[in-house]
Structure formats: C-alpha cells, structure tokens
Enzyme design. Structure first.
Site, short mmCIF file in Angstrom:
data_model
loop_
_atom_site.label_atom_id
_atom_site.label_comp_id
_atom_site.label_asym_id
_atom_site.label_seq_id
_atom_site.Cartn_x
_atom_site.Cartn_y
_atom_site.Cartn_z
N LEU A 495 0.83 -1.21 0.00
CA LEU A 495 0.00 0.00 0.00
C LEU A 495 0.85 1.25 0.00
CD1 LEU A 495 -2.65 -0.97 2.71
CD2 LEU A 495 -3.06 -0.72 0.27
N GLY A 499 6.61 5.23 8.25
CA GLY A 499 7.86 5.68 8.86
C GLY A 499 8.91 4.59 8.94
N PRO A 502 7.43 -0.95 5.13
CA PRO A 502 6.36 -1.04 4.15
C PRO A 502 5.02 -1.43 4.78
CG PRO A 502 7.78 -2.97 4.02
CD PRO A 502 8.40 -2.05 5.02
N LYS A 517 1.85 -3.29 8.83
CA LYS A 517 3.10 -2.53 8.71
C LYS A 517 4.23 -3.34 9.30
CE LYS A 517 4.12 1.99 10.38
NZ LYS A 517 3.56 3.34 10.43
N ASP A 616 5.09 15.00 12.57
CA ASP A 616 5.21 14.67 11.15
C ASP A 616 3.84 14.64 10.46
OD1 ASP A 616 6.59 14.14 8.84
OD2 ASP A 616 6.76 11.99 9.20
#
Ligand SMILES: *[C@@H]1O[C@H](CO)[C@@H](O)[C@H](O)[C@H]1NC(C)=O
Ligand SMILES: *[C@@H]1O[C@H](CO)[C@@H](O)[C@H](O)[C@H]1NC(C)=O
Ligand SMILES: *[C@@H]1O[C@H](CO)[C@@H](O)[C@H](O)[C@H]1NC(C)=O
Ligand SMILES: *[C@@H]1O[C@H](CO)[C@@H](O)[C@H](O)[C@H]1NC(C)=O
Ligand SMILES: *[C@@H]1O[C@H](CO)[C@@H](O)[C@H](O)[C@H]1NC(C)=O
Ligand SMILES: *[C@@H]1O[C@H](CO)[C@@H](O)[C@H](O)[C@H]1NC(C)=O
Ligand SMILES: *[C@@H]1O[C@H](CO)[C@@H](O)[C@H](O)[C@H]1NC(C)=O
Ligand SMILES: *[C@@H]1O[C@H](CO)[C@@H](O)[C@H](O)[C@H]1NC(C)=O
Length: 809
Positions: A495, A499, A502, A517, A616
């Site tokens: 997808l 941070g 993948p 993740k 962020d």
C-alpha cells in the site's frame, strides 16, 4: 437506530436545544409554524417544527406497538425521540390531537375530546393569549447537575424498554461525594456504573477517556449556587447522550453524510465496569481470566462462592492491621475505589505520612490534579487498567511484607543476572549496527549516530515508557496468519511506506481487511519508531486517529496491524493526478476533512495524561476511511510530554520538508505550535489541491504559502481555491479557511493559535474576532525552492531524517 431512550441531552454548538414552553402574552410575535396558540388544535399526524427545522413536536409510535405518544424528536431523524409527554397514557389510535388551553397548559386530547394528559401548570395570575413555542436554542436547565447544598439532581431516566417509554429502572447523573464529582448510573437506586472521580480534566475511572476534556465534556462547579454541572462538547454537529433500558450510556454523533448516528462510546464497556463486580477489596482486570482477584493481603470472604464466579462477597484481610506497624502495597494503573476522601493541597509524600498517621486510613492514592485521596472502611469498585490509571497504595500489616524479605533475595539475583545478559546483547547488537552503518557511510556520505536511542530527551521518555509498554497487551496475530493474509508480503499488496517500513494490505481468513506494517531490517531508526508507535497509539483512541488492531513480535519480525482504510491517504486523493477519486473531494468534504484532522490533533495535544506532539503531520499521514473520515497515522516520530512540559528540543530533527515549522526545522525546537504549523500547511494544500513542496507559481514567482498570502491579502482569496471547487456560495467559508491556514503558518510560534482556537475558528464560533495573519517569511522569494520546482533538501535536512523521513515527492 431504535435504541430505547427516554431522555437525552442534546447539544448543538454548546447550546442545549430543548423544548421550552414559553407561556407568554400574545404581544410577542412568533412565526406560525413553530408555535401553538391557545385554542389551535394540532391533529395527529400534523407536527410543528422549530425555526431551523431541527426539532419537531408531534405524535410518534415506538417500534412494535400501535400506541401513539406526543413527543419531541429530531426533524432529520424522527425515530430519535428526546422528550415524551404522555408516557403513561398512550393513545390507542391516531385520532389524538394536541392543543394549548386558555390557561396556558399543553393538553393532549383523544378522539372523543377527552383530556388524556396535561402539563397541569397552575398560574397565579391569569394568562392572556398564551403561546407554546418549540425552540432551536435554549434551555440550560437540562444539563446533568447536582446541587450539593440541597442534594437535588437533574438526571437522565431510561425508558422501560424500546416499546414502552414509561420510566425504567435506570437513572444516571452526577454524584458528588466528598466534593469529588462522578458520573453514576443507578439501577433502582443502587450504583450500576461509575465514571470514577473527576479530577478537573478527566474521569479517573474511564480507561479511554483521557481526552474527555478536550472533547468538551467538563464538570463545572458553581460555588455560589452549590452546583456541579456536567457540560458538553462544543462541536459543529449534534451529540446525544442516551441511557438505554439496560443501563448503557451511549454517546452518539450525527453523521450528516451517511444520515445516521455514529456511536462514539458506550459505558459500561465490559464486565469490570459494572459497579463492585469483584466485591470489597477485590480487583477486576478485564484482560485476565477470571477477571476478579483479591488484592494482595486479602483472601476470598466466601471461598465456595468465589470459586463459582460469584465475586460479589469480595475479600477479607488475612492479617489484621496493627496501626503503628503497617506498610503499603502499591497497585499500579488502577481505577481507584469509590468513596475517596480527597485532600486537595496534598503532595505525594504527604499522602503516605498522613495515611500512616491515621489508623482508620486503609489506602491512599495521589493524582496531580486532585492531590491526595484517602479511603477508610472499604475499597469497592476497583479495577486494574494496565496502562493508564492511578497508583493505589493499600495498607497491609507488616507481617504481609516480612515473609517476603527472604524471597526478595532470590528474585534479585536472577534478575540482576538476566539484566546483565540483556545489556550484553544490546551492546553486541549496537556494535554490529554501528559496524554495518559504518560501511554505509562510505557509500552515502551520511554520518549515522548508530544509536538505538539517541541522547535527546526522546530517549529518556522512551526508555521509561518502554518498560511500561506491554506489547503483550495488544491482540496477537501470528506471523503465519499475516503472511497468508498478505500473500507472503507480495508486492501487489503493497500500500505504501510508513515511517519504519512497508505497509501491506491483507485479508484475514474471516474476510476482514487489514493494513500490515512491517518493520524493515534496513530502517535505521526503525526499532525506536516501532516502539514509539506502540507506546503512543496503543494508549490512544479517537475517531480521527488510525486504530491499532494488534501486533506480532516473532523472532526478527516486528509487525503492527491497523484497520484498513479503503480510501488510502489524503496525499493520494488530493494530489494523485490520475486519481478518479479526486473529483469526489468537493468543498464540503474537504472542509470536514480539515475539521476532522483538527479534532485528531486536538486530541493529541490536549490529552491530560499523554500530551503528544505528532511532529510529522502531512497528507500521506492522513488516511481516509470508507466514509472519508480523516484518520491521523504514523506516530513513529511523536513525542510524549509529561504533565507540565509543553515544548522540547532535539538535536535529531525528524519530520518532512515542507511541513516543518521554521523553528523546528532550523533549531530543533518543537511544541504544539509546530504541529499547528504543519496543520496550516495541510489546510492550504487541501484548499489548493496542490502539494506545498511541488507547487510553484511561475507567474507570481511564489510558493504555495506565498501565493495564499498574496491572494488572500488582496481580497481575492477565492482565486487561491482549486479550480472546479471554488464557488461564490461557499466563498466566505473558503476565505476563512485560507485565513486560518495563514494564521497557523506564521513564523513566530507565539503568533500561531493553539489548536482549540483553530477549531473554534473553523466552526465559525469566532467570526468577528478572527485575527489578521502576519505575512509569511518566505512569501516573496518563493520559499526555499528553486524556480524549477526542485526541492533544495539541504535547507532543512540533516543527517538522519534524510534516511527515511523525507517525503519522497
Ligand atoms: C420488534 O419485534 C421483532 C419481532 O418480535 C423483534 O425482532 C424486534 O427486536 C423488536 N424490536 C424492538 C425494538 O423491540
Ligand atoms: C372535538 O372538538 C372539536 C373542536 O372543539 C370539534 O370540532 C369536534 O367535533 C369535537 N369532536 C368530538 C368527537 O366531539
Ligand atoms: C395532571 O393531573 C392529572 C390529574 O391529577 C394527573 O392524572 C396527571 O398525571 C397530571 N399530569 C402530569 C403531567 O403531571
Ligand atoms: C416492555 O415492557 C412492558 C411492560 O412495561 C411489557 O408489557 C412489554 O412486553 C415489554 N416489551 C418488550 C419488547 O420487552
Ligand atoms: C452560579 O449560579 C448562580 C445562581 O444560579 C448564577 O447566578 C451564576 O451566574 C452562576 N455562576 C456561574 C459562573 O455559572
Ligand atoms: C443498551 O445498549 C447496549 C450497548 O449498546 C446494548 O448492548 C444493549 O443491548 C442495549 N439494551 C437494549 C435493551 O437495547
Ligand atoms: C452470591 O453469594 C451471595 C452470598 O453468599 C448470595 O446471596 C448471592 O445470591 C450469590 N449470587 C449468585 C448470583 O449466586
Ligand atoms: C482519620 O481518617 C478519618 C477517615 O478518613 C477521618 O474522619 C479522621 O478525621 C482522620 N483523623 C485525623 C486525626 O486526621
């Protein structure tokens, strides 16, 4: 949506919207459709509506019955009834009517003109031409409150059941014990659920309500009136609080897009929330089985019943207290018991001394907002939360501790030994990493600190927290399960990249879609970010934050599992040029996305326990669910603050170029205001539909922010809005949003508004007072970008964030 309800509190922009029957003289002119005048008969099924068509007064039928009741309900959701008149005297058919009698009483008549219900008001002076009016705004008397002088309460009362609006067995409201307010549900007068003590910011006993305050719920004390009042959120929309016939309190928000009520939260959440589940001196933990245990130093009062799962008898003390010679057992992360006696001025050490010095004190706790809390008599309705909560110190006889002295030694030795082992392992791992990175340096010229934890204060927070975070508490997924779900982490399922690694789409065996993740081996700061993410997000829950479903830690694999977001990220929706969804993002949607992101940030910043700076915020970290609700994700870089801290600095600047506030990017200083800056950039990007780092207006030689400033300050804000969505009808709102965006990106953090203010501005509560933004610093020279639009990364970049944090545009 036919949850039984008798009474609900309704809020619209902080104003209670309830029926007001105004008995007034006819001199006051009212609009026809929201009033009943004396003698006028409103026949079933006619209704009258409030001026803005929010509420209606009329007859309704609950499900599974043919009875007709007069009530007030939402005009847009007619099954959501908020008030019932003839709850005990229903009409059997639809021949009823309502009218206002000459003496100013609202009267329900049946088909034979017999009065079946009346408000029964008696007035001393005669009323001339009375009028009953249904209002959009109004009656502050419907807050939940308690007057401590008179003991009078304003309560929610549940219906008997979904079909019978008669008064049921549950009531709910504020209860003030020894000056500390709690929300309590009573079942025929006995407590059924309590929120725990209000500490000025949150209810201590609601595990996931550490954002209560910022959601707008509050308990306000009015000393002169002796009143405690539970107040309600200031949000742009409708919120209801419903007490159903089985005692559940549910908070719902109206979803205007889907035209339904979304459940925000329900209490009690689990068995442990039921008052006194484990009896006196018992402690409940919803994650354990069985859920009840006796506190240390106590044993079941009735072994047989306890063994059978009847915990209500609770526990009794094993060895009696001897007053002078006692000690305290610390129970961590608790919902502290009922009947606390607070001592507001206390400091933590004083609590212990005071409790020890008073033989009737059997426990104490300390909360930085309340001060000391003491208990005498009994400890009832205690719960173990495991991650948030208050430490409870329970008084035990010295003999309870004595027997453990010998044992401690045996524990200390193995612990020391294994601790030494862990240190060595870390050391080796670090050494290997430094070595590996050292090789990298040659290739890339990047100097890498090579530390698992850097020296800035993040590390300290992390190390302290790391001990407390229990990944084991997350629902566990096996690696095999995840591999299967993602077709062995196949490229096709990729997808994107978060941070620290993948992200793959996965489908579990039961068909549920998930996002997976995986911590990648190459990610430099990966482990730290992984830990950070677990720490931060496992403690948070909000509709505008992405939800963590579980984790998997097996050998080398470290994986987090999230809810799957079918509409991808804001980044993909807004900037993906070929994206067919782009045209879907009309202004209303964009506006509600902006507002949603704002509410997510508010939750992070105003949390009383964990105050979090995301650091962020950018479009690729804002995900969209199937209803296009924005969800902030990626907390790998987030910083947790303690109670009084509100800013920090770091030598390790992480974040994304284009979204970092100048003081953070250049000096490493970050605070809530640096998130506000990023939010400002986001707002402008959402309005323009262009990415800050990719946008350059050649004609004007201006950056995105510069462009917004120029057009807005020239009174031409509408031309900044993305073509195709700009419209005169919404011009005012669009221009206001641009102005708010510009206020957020001001150079000096002090000039930027805090997030609550931003939200108030967005919702239009602050209209006249909207301050004028200062000109942004880089407005004239096109920011720090070359004229051809290439990014000059070295301006903000430093050694580390070029590794993985740069937003590869
Ligand atoms: C109405 O009755 C039906 C059939 O008996 C039942 O399934 C449904 O749950 C009832 N609805 C309510 C709100 O009680
Ligand atoms: C009820 O009263 C209304 C008006 O006062 C009248 O028109 C109507 O005929 C009455 N109905 C019956 C059944 O008496
Ligand atoms: C009004 O008075 C009647 C007669 O006393 C009584 O039956 C009815 O319950 C009262 N209605 C209300 C709303 O109190
Ligand atoms: C609701 O309560 C009434 C009595 O108050 C009872 O007669 C009826 O059966 C109940 N309905 C349901 C669906 O439980
Ligand atoms: C407190 O209550 C009194 C009396 O009801 C009222 O006049 C006053 O405005 C209230 N104060 C606040 C701060 O709400
Ligand atoms: C009350 O609400 C709870 C939680 O939503 C639900 O589980 C329960 O079934 C509801 N009770 C009734 C009678 O509808
Ligand atoms: C639990 O034990 C108490 C006291 O022995 C008894 O009165 C009560 O009925 C029991 N409850 C259940 C559900 O068995
Ligand atoms: C001891 O504690 C009890 C209960 O908390 C309290 O009523 C009493 O005043 C205290 N005594 C002293 C001397 O502080």
């Amino acid at each position: 949506m036919t949850v039984p309800r008798i009474a609900q509190l309704l809020f619209h922009r902080s104003i209670f919207l309830l029926l007001l029957l105004i008995i007034q003289s006819a001199a006051c002119l009212s609009r026809e459709e929201d009033t009943i005048s004396a003698g006028v008969v409103i026949k079933d099924p006619q209704t009258i509506a409030s001026q803005n068509q929010i509420y209606k007064l009329g007859f309704f039928t609950p499900p599974n019955t043919t009875n007709r009741y007069l009530g007030i309900f939402f005009a847009f959701s007619q099954e959501t009834v908020v008030w019932v008149a003839n709850r005990y005297t229903p009409l059997k058919d639809s021949s009823g009517a309502v009218t206002l009698s000459r003496d100013g009483n609202l009267v329900i008549l049946d088909g034979t003109n017999r009065t079946v219900w009346s408000t029964n008001l008696t007035t001393t002076s005669p009323v001339v031409n009375p009028v009953a009016q249904i209002l959009d705004t109004g009656n502050l008397g419907m807050t939940l409150s308690m007057n401590v002088k008179t003991g009078k309460r304003v309560l929610l009362t549940a219906w008997k059941n979904a079909t019978d609006p008669g008064i049921g067995s549950f009531t709910g409201g504020l209860d003030v014990v020894s000056g500390t307010p709690q929300l309590v549900n009573w079942n025929e007068g006995r407590p059924y659920w309590r929120s725990g003590q209000w500490n000025g910011l949150i209810f201590l006993g609601i595990k996931l309500m550490f954002y209560a305050y910022l959601e707008g719920f509050n308990v306000v004390k009015n000393d002169s009136a002796g009143n405690f009042v539970y107040t309600t959120p200031q949000i742009n929309g409708f919120v209801t609080l419903t007490l159903n016939s089985s005692g559940s309190v549910t908070r719902k928000e109206w979803n205007g897009v889907e035209k339904r009520w979304d459940v925000v939260v329900t209490y009690p959440e689990n068995e442990c929330d039921v008052y006194g589940k484990c009896g006196p001196f018992g402690s409940c933990n919803a994650l354990e089985s069985p859920i009840c245990t006796c506190m240390r130093g106590f044993e079941p009062a009735n072994e047989d019943e306890w063994g059978r799962g009847n915990w209500s008898n609770g526990c009794r003390r094993r060895s009696q207290l001897r007053c002078g010679d006692d000690g305290f057992e610390r129970l961590r992360y608790m919902k502290v018991p009922d009947f606390a006696q607070p001592l507001p001025s206390g400091v933590q050490d004083e609590c212990r001394t005071r409790c020890l010095g008073n033989c009737s004190c059997i426990a104490y706790a300390y909360d930085s907002y309340i001060g000391c809390m003491f208990w005498s008599n009994t400890l009832i309705d205690t719960q173990e939360f495991g991650s948030v909560g208050v430490d409870l110190y329970v008084r035990l006889s010295a003999s309870e501790f004595g027997s453990h002295k010998g044992r401690k030694l045996y524990i200390i030795i193995p612990v020391t030994v294994s601790f030494a082992c862990i240190c060595i392992i870390i050391f080796i791992a670090r050494w290997l990493m430094v070595k590996r990175r050292g090789d990298k340096v040659k290739d890339t010229g990047i100097v890498e600190a090579g530390q698992m934890f850097t020296t800035d204060s993040t590390a300290i927070v992390l190390r302290n927290e790391a001990k407390e975070v229990n990944i084991g508490e997350l629902p566990k997924f096996t690696f095999e399960m995840l591999a299967k779900a993602t077709k062995r982490f196949h490229e096709d399922n990729l997808l994107g990249r978060g941070g620290f690694g993948p992200v793959y789409k996965g489908i579990l065996a039961n068909g549920k879609e998930i996002a997976v993740k995986r911590l990648s081996a190459e990610s430099g700061q990966g482990m730290q970010e992984f830990m950070n993410e677990v720490i931060v997000i496992s403690k948070l829950q909000h509709r505008n934050l992405v939800k963590l479903l579980g984790g998997c830690v097996e050998k080398e694999e470290k994986i987090l599992i999230y809810e799957y977001m079918p509409n991808k990220s804001l980044d993909a929706c807004l900037f993906g040029s070929t994206n067919p969804t782009k045209k879907l993002l009309d202004w209303n949607m964009r506006y509600s996305i902006i507002e949603g992101i704002g509410r997510g940030i508010l939750y992070l910043h105003r949390d009383s326990r964990l105050r979090i700076i995301h650091r962020d915020l950018k479009p690729s970290n804002v995900l969209l669910d199937q209803d296009w609700n924005p969800k902030i994700s990626d907390f790998g870089m987030a910083r947790i603050f303690g109670g009084n801290e509100d800013h920090g600095s770091t030598a390790r600047v992480v974040g994304t170029y284009g979204y970092m506030a100048p003081e953070y990017g250049m000096e490493g200083r970050f605070s809530e205001k640096s998130d506000v800056y990023s939010f400002g950039v986001l707002i402008l990007e959402i309005i323009k539909g262009k990415k800050n780092t990719r946008y350059f207006n050649d004609e004007l030689s201006l950056s995105l922010i510069g462009c917004a400033w120029k057009m807005w300050s020239e009174g031409n804000g509408l031309s900044f809005v993305e073509e195709g969505i700009a419209s005169r009808e919404t011009e005012e709102e669009m221009v206001r949003c641009i102005q708010i965006g510009l206020l957020c990106v001001q150079e000096s953090p002090n000039d930027r508004p805090v997030i609550q203010t931003v939200l108030s501005m967005l919702s239009g509560e602050i209209v006249e007072l909207l301050p004028l933004p200062k000109q942004p610093v880089f407005a004239e020279n096109g920011s720090t970008r070359g004229p051809n639009g290439s990014t000059q990364q070295n301006v903000y970049s430093n050694n580390e964030h070029t590794l993985s944090m740069l937003d590869g545009s």
